[in-house]
Design a protein around this motif. Structure first.
Motif: not given
Length: 144
Positions: A35-54
């Motif tokens: 019960x305590x170890x179940x993943x929480x449904x509201x937890x979500x993740x994203x994986x991305x790439x980016x280019x930053x020009x400052x």
């Protein structure tokens, strides 16, 4: 002497009761861990790439230079050049530059509001328009 032995009662065998108690305790512990170890449904993740020009926020020429550069990079990517290769060459983000712009898996709330708005609504694999944040101009591709 035999009378004394006969008068003494044999101790009751409680082995079954002890094992039953251990089994019940084990089942309760397994249930609690599950019960305590179940993943929480509201937890979500994203994986991305980016280019930053400052750029320097107080210098309009530097801003124009950065905008021209990122516009050119976007055109090159849409014509088929490698996002990762261009990120390695041009990005001003030292932590992701060496990884081709790859950003590690991140939960909601990790990035600036403008960056967040794109990564949580964009289709996977599509290059963003130019996104302006307090760090500069970004091109973003959501991978997962």
């Amino acid at each position: 002497m035999t009378e004394q032995l006969q008068d003494m009662e044999e101790p009751k065998d409680r082995t079954k009761a002890i094992w039953l108690g251990i089994l019940i305790l084990f089942a309760v512990m397994v249930g609690a861990l599950w019960f305590m170890g179940r993943p929480k449904s509201e937890a979500s993740w994203v994986i991305a790439r980016h280019i930053l020009i400052s750029y320097d926020r107080n210098d309009q020429r530097d801003r124009a230079r950065a905008l021209d550069l990122i516009t050119g990079l976007r055109d090159r990517i849409t014509k088929g050049e490698s996002f990762a290769k261009l990120a390695s060459e041009y990005s001003n983000d030292p932590s992701s530059r060496s990884k081709g712009g790859y950003l590690n898996q991140a939960p909601r709330g990790t990035y600036t509001p403008e960056f967040e708005a794109y990564v949580w609504s964009a289709p996977v694999g599509q290059i963003s328009d130019i996104i302006s944040t307090s760090f500069g101009f970004h091109l973003i591709v959501v991978e997962e």
